[in-house]
Motif scaffolding. Structure first.
Motif, PDB file in Angstrom:
ATOM      1  N   LEU A 146       0.841  -1.199   0.000  1.00  9.09           N
ATOM      2  CA  LEU A 146       0.000   0.000   0.000  1.00  9.09           C
ATOM      3  C   LEU A 146       0.875   1.247   0.000  1.00  9.09           C
ATOM      4  CD1 LEU A 146      -2.889   1.229   0.290  1.00  9.09           C
ATOM      5  CD2 LEU A 146      -2.467   1.226   2.768  1.00  9.09           C
ATOM      6  N   ASP A 201      -2.724   7.347   0.184  1.00  8.21           N
ATOM      7  CA  ASP A 201      -4.095   7.268   0.683  1.00  8.21           C
ATOM      8  C   ASP A 201      -5.024   6.738  -0.398  1.00  8.21           C
ATOM      9  OD1 ASP A 201      -3.044   8.389   2.921  1.00  8.21           O
ATOM     10  OD2 ASP A 201      -4.203  10.258   2.820  1.00  8.21           O
ATOM     11  N   VAL A 202      -5.885   5.783  -0.004  1.00  5.24           N
ATOM     12  CA  VAL A 202      -6.897   5.251  -0.922  1.00  5.24           C
ATOM     13  C   VAL A 202      -8.226   5.204  -0.172  1.00  5.24           C
ATOM     14  CG1 VAL A 202      -5.226   3.869  -2.215  1.00  5.24           C
ATOM     15  CG2 VAL A 202      -6.458   2.842  -0.296  1.00  5.24           C
ATOM     16  N   THR A 203      -9.301   5.108  -0.924  1.00  7.74           N
ATOM     17  CA  THR A 203     -10.628   4.993  -0.328  1.00  7.74           C
ATOM     18  C   THR A 203     -11.271   3.702  -0.793  1.00  7.74           C
ATOM     19  OG1 THR A 203     -11.680   6.196  -2.152  1.00  7.74           O
ATOM     20  CG2 THR A 203     -10.938   7.489  -0.254  1.00  7.74           C
ATOM     21  N   VAL A 256      -6.025   3.664   4.388  1.00  7.81           N
ATOM     22  CA  VAL A 256      -7.265   3.336   3.696  1.00  7.81           C
ATOM     23  C   VAL A 256      -8.412   3.969   4.468  1.00  7.81           C
ATOM     24  CG1 VAL A 256      -8.793   1.511   2.867  1.00  7.81           C
ATOM     25  CG2 VAL A 256      -6.315   1.132   2.903  1.00  7.81           C
ATOM     26  N   VAL A 276     -10.601  -3.140  -0.338  1.00  2.57           N
ATOM     27  CA  VAL A 276      -9.142  -3.172  -0.220  1.00  2.57           C
ATOM     28  C   VAL A 276      -8.793  -4.192   0.852  1.00  2.57           C
ATOM     29  CG1 VAL A 276      -7.076  -1.898   0.477  1.00  2.57           C
ATOM     30  CG2 VAL A 276      -8.793  -0.795  -0.971  1.00  2.57           C
TER      31      VAL A 276
END
Length: 427
Positions: free
Chosen positions: A25, A28-30, A229, A57
């Motif tokens: 990772l 930042d991811v959503t 996340v 995720v």
């Protein structure tokens, strides 16, 4: 050969199907859902959710299948390690029956997924519990009666000593309970197959992405050393490798070390003499032994549970000695692999599923029944997130206690208790 259960090279790793490395990772991811843990429970949860249309995720601190899901004895067994009577005491006969049926659905789920996703994991059906002492023979008879009369399960066959000896080349067992509904498989290849199916369904899998913190805000924020996340829902599937991420959950499970050896290939003819059918076998001592054959005619033999979390003796030698108590004719056979890992047990041996917040779920406490139970647990968590929480909530009514003694004394207290059970196995 190393005896560290976290680093020993297993037969499963040596015979694993090719699998891609998933990226760490970064940034930042959503997502709709963040699943923590890349074992069967995590991959099952992620797969079910992705197929329902959720953006998922999955974060794994090591590699997919690195924990118990990729190291275990590989036996798929219905029911629960606690036994049904403890469930009846807590939730009543009707709900205990529903839980029993869910465990059988877990076995069918394995069958369905292996077929649907074409998972090459050496799946075979047939599992047998065996008795060493007369009182254990009586326990198997009771188990058969209860399964048939209370739960309508009619896939069990009771075998006397001579019938067991017609299947296994050993004099050790006085009786057996053969379950045509149970089975066994290559656990790492099964887990890798689930991960491949989840990835194909759209799940973003990140390996070597150890979670360091969870914020229970809305949305939740799951942090690693290299990224975050943000997700509407979180599902923790860490089990024995939860470490200090959620101390309140860790206190309710105990990581228990178990060890397995794989012999050199015996050749098909010798394996057929040793085990006439390709079944999995487990004795019913509290500190139990279990074994089965591999696809290339090795004997996979496990047991020698360590409740201290330490392995002071040579794993290969000690487990081999236990194997020779069952099959002394294998004295000339080399052990080529020896490894171990941790399973998570609860005080009651019943599974521990629940919520840390309305949008943060957890699955743990499979207590040695993880091959089948983890998969169906993932499905129940996915159902709950999708708004159908009735089956998941059955399990939230089970009461769980912390292991006594706190962080410093709970392990010594458990070791003392296990010494009593070991002595009882000798009676």
């Amino acid at each position: 050969m190393t005896t560290d259960p976290n680093t020993a090279v297993s037969y499963y790793a040596a015979s694993a199907n090719p699998a891609p490395e998933h990226p760490q990772l970064k940034g930042d991811v959503t997502a709709d859902v963040c699943v923590i843990g890349g074992g069967i429970a995590g991959c099952s949860t992620a797969l079910d959710l992705a197929e329902r249309g959720y953006k998922v995720v999955l974060l794994e601190g090591q590699r997919i299948g690195w924990g118990a899901s990729g190291r275990s004895g590989g036996q798929a067994i219905g029911g629960y390690a606690s036994g049904q009577s403890k469930l009846v005491q807590q939730v009543g006969a009707e709900n205990a029956k529903r839980m029993w049926d869910i465990s059988l659905e877990g076995l069918q789920l394995i069958r369905d997924r292996v077929a649907r996703y074409n998972i090459d994991c050496d799946l075979h059906w047939g599992q047998m519990h065996v008795a060493i002492k007369p009182r254990q023979r009586d326990a198997l008879l009771h188990e058969k009666r209860e399964a048939e009369e209370t739960y309508g399960y009619r896939q069990l066959e009771f075998l006397e000593r001579a019938q067991v000896e017609s299947l296994l080349e050993t004099k050790r067992y006085s009786a057996g309970l053969y379950d045509s509904g149970g089975g066994h498989l290559h656990p790492l290849n099964y887990t890798l197959g689930l991960a491949a199916a989840a990835s194909a369904a759209g799940v973003a899998i990140h390996e070597r992405s150890l979670v360091t913190n969870i914020s229970y805000d809305q949305p939740a924020v799951v942090s690693t050393a290299t990224g975050r996340v943000k997700a509407k829902f979180v599902v923790l599937c860490c089990n024995a490798y939860l470490n200090t991420l959620v101390p309140s959950l860790r206190s309710r499970i105990m990581p228990v070390g178990t060890y397995i050896v794989a012999t050199e290939s015996l050749g098909e003819a010798r394996m057929q003499r040793l085990m006439r059918e390709n079944i999995a076998v487990t004795d019913i001592n509290f500190v139990l032994d279990y074994f089965r054959r591999s696809a290339d005619a090795r004997l996979l033999f496990g047991g020698r549970v360590s409740y201290s979390g330490l392995d002071p003796f040579n794993t290969a030698s000690a487990t081999r000695k236990r194997m020779l108590k069952v099959f002394p004719q294998l004295a000339d056979v080399r052990v080529e692999y020896a490894w171990g890992g941790y399973v998570d047990i609860t005080m009651s041996r019943a599974p521990d599923f629940g919520r840390l917040a309305p949008h943060v779920y957890y699955l743990q406490g499979f207590s040695g029944h993880g091959i089948a139970l983890t998969g169906i647990a993932g499905r129940l968590a996915a159902e709950a997130i999708a708004g159908q929480a009735e089956r998941f909530d059955l399990f939230t009514h089970l009461k769980h206690r912390n292991f006594p003694g706190g962080e410093l004394l709970r392990m010594p207290a458990l070791v003392l208790a296990m010494l009593w059970y070991r002595a009882r196995d000798l009676l």
